[in-house]
Design a protein around this motif. Structure first.
Motif, PDB file in Angstrom:
ATOM      1  N   GLU A  40     -20.766 -68.551  41.483  1.00 38.88           N
ATOM      2  CA  GLU A  40     -20.762 -67.788  40.316  1.00 38.88           C
ATOM      3  C   GLU A  40     -21.054 -68.788  39.358  1.00 38.88           C
ATOM      4  O   GLU A  40     -21.914 -68.363  37.904  1.00 38.88           O
ATOM      5  N   ASN A  41     -20.321 -69.804  39.264  1.00 38.52           N
ATOM      6  CA  ASN A  41     -20.388 -70.635  37.425  1.00 38.52           C
ATOM      7  C   ASN A  41     -21.582 -71.146  37.404  1.00 38.52           C
ATOM      8  O   ASN A  41     -22.000 -71.701  36.430  1.00 38.52           O
ATOM      9  N   ILE A  42     -21.775 -71.273  38.205  1.00 45.03           N
ATOM     10  CA  ILE A  42     -23.171 -72.783  38.124  1.00 45.03           C
ATOM     11  C   ILE A  42     -24.380 -71.561  37.731  1.00 45.03           C
ATOM     12  O   ILE A  42     -24.750 -71.501  36.885  1.00 45.03           O
ATOM     13  N   LYS A  43     -24.436 -70.241  38.204  1.00 49.95           N
ATOM     14  CA  LYS A  43     -24.976 -69.000  38.136  1.00 49.95           C
ATOM     15  C   LYS A  43     -25.455 -68.997  36.296  1.00 49.95           C
ATOM     16  O   LYS A  43     -26.075 -68.818  35.820  1.00 49.95           O
ATOM     17  N   HIS A  44     -23.696 -68.804  36.169  1.00 46.27           N
ATOM     18  CA  HIS A  44     -23.315 -68.551  34.549  1.00 46.27           C
ATOM     19  C   HIS A  44     -24.046 -69.681  33.697  1.00 46.27           C
ATOM     20  O   HIS A  44     -24.889 -69.445  32.368  1.00 46.27           O
ATOM     21  N   LYS A  45     -24.086 -70.625  34.000  1.00 47.49           N
ATOM     22  CA  LYS A  45     -24.489 -71.637  33.378  1.00 47.49           C
ATOM     23  C   LYS A  45     -26.016 -71.880  33.004  1.00 47.49           C
ATOM     24  O   LYS A  45     -26.332 -72.098  32.339  1.00 47.49           O
ATOM     25  N   VAL A  46     -26.838 -71.904  34.374  1.00 51.83           N
ATOM     26  CA  VAL A  46     -27.873 -71.764  34.162  1.00 51.83           C
ATOM     27  C   VAL A  46     -28.431 -70.669  33.384  1.00 51.83           C
ATOM     28  O   VAL A  46     -29.455 -70.883  32.495  1.00 51.83           O
ATOM     29  N   TYR A  47     -27.676 -69.236  33.029  1.00 50.57           N
ATOM     30  CA  TYR A  47     -28.177 -68.029  32.226  1.00 50.57           C
ATOM     31  C   TYR A  47     -27.674 -68.701  31.066  1.00 50.57           C
ATOM     32  O   TYR A  47     -29.024 -68.195  30.009  1.00 50.57           O
ATOM     33  N   ALA A  50     -30.979 -71.142  30.244  1.00 45.58           N
ATOM     34  CA  ALA A  50     -32.686 -70.480  30.177  1.00 45.58           C
ATOM     35  C   ALA A  50     -32.079 -69.753  28.679  1.00 45.58           C
ATOM     36  O   ALA A  50     -33.635 -69.019  28.311  1.00 45.58           O
ATOM     37  N   SER A  51     -31.154 -68.870  27.832  1.00 44.38           N
ATOM     38  CA  SER A  51     -31.262 -68.412  26.777  1.00 44.38           C
ATOM     39  C   SER A  51     -31.439 -68.870  25.598  1.00 44.38           C
ATOM     40  O   SER A  51     -31.617 -68.422  24.418  1.00 44.38           O
ATOM     41  N   LYS A  52     -31.478 -70.434  25.762  1.00 40.61           N
ATOM     42  CA  LYS A  52     -31.707 -71.190  24.700  1.00 40.61           C
ATOM     43  C   LYS A  52     -32.815 -71.564  24.001  1.00 40.61           C
ATOM     44  O   LYS A  52     -33.781 -70.617  25.097  1.00 40.61           O
ATOM     45  N   THR A  62     -36.402 -76.445  33.343  1.00 43.44           N
ATOM     46  CA  THR A  62     -35.801 -76.341  34.444  1.00 43.44           C
ATOM     47  C   THR A  62     -35.176 -74.774  34.570  1.00 43.44           C
ATOM     48  O   THR A  62     -35.264 -73.138  35.535  1.00 43.44           O
ATOM     49  N   ALA A  63     -34.175 -74.444  33.321  1.00 42.02           N
ATOM     50  CA  ALA A  63     -33.384 -73.526  34.310  1.00 42.02           C
ATOM     51  C   ALA A  63     -34.629 -71.600  33.915  1.00 42.02           C
ATOM     52  O   ALA A  63     -33.991 -70.747  33.947  1.00 42.02           O
ATOM     53  N   LYS A  64     -35.126 -72.205  32.809  1.00 40.49           N
ATOM     54  CA  LYS A  64     -36.213 -71.009  32.097  1.00 40.49           C
ATOM     55  C   LYS A  64     -37.278 -70.040  33.212  1.00 40.49           C
ATOM     56  O   LYS A  64     -37.263 -69.861  33.511  1.00 40.49           O
ATOM     57  N   ILE A  65     -37.589 -71.846  34.370  1.00 38.74           N
ATOM     58  CA  ILE A  65     -38.205 -71.728  34.960  1.00 38.74           C
ATOM     59  C   ILE A  65     -37.831 -70.593  36.346  1.00 38.74           C
ATOM     60  O   ILE A  65     -38.372 -69.810  36.725  1.00 38.74           O
TER      61      ILE A  65
END
Length: 68
Positions: A40-47, A50-52, A62-65
Motif C-alpha cells: 500500500e505504501n509503494i502504491k501510494h508513492k507511485v501515485y 505519477a501526479s507530478k 515510469t510511474a506515469k506509465i
C-alpha cells in the motif's frame, strides 16, 4: 559519499505480503528500528510520482506509465 554523520537503516519494500499481514510486519519492523514499505505504501508513492508534472526523470516517467 558516506561520512561520519551517515546513518544506515535496514528496511524492506514488499510488493506482496502473505495473507495481508502488513500491520504485523510493520509493527515488527518498527519495534526493531527498521523501515517497512508495504504494498500500500509503494502504491501510494507511485501515485504521488505519477501526479507530478512532466519532468525528464526516469522514475516519474515510469510511474506515469504504470498508472495508465
Amino acid at each position: 559519499m558516506a561520512n561520519e554523520n551517515t546513518t544506515i537503516n535496514l528496511g524492506l519494500a514488499a510488493g506482496n505480503v502473505y495473507q495481508s499481514k502488513s500491520k504485523e510486519i510493520k509493527n515488527l519492523f518498527k519495534n526493531n528500528g527498521w523501515v517497512f514499505w508495504s504494498p500500500e505504501n509503494i502504491k501510494h508513492k507511485v501515485y504521488e510520482l505519477a501526479s507530478k508534472g512532466y519532468k525528464n526523470e526516469p522514475a516519474i516517467i515510469t510511474a506515469k506509465i504504470l498508472m495508465r
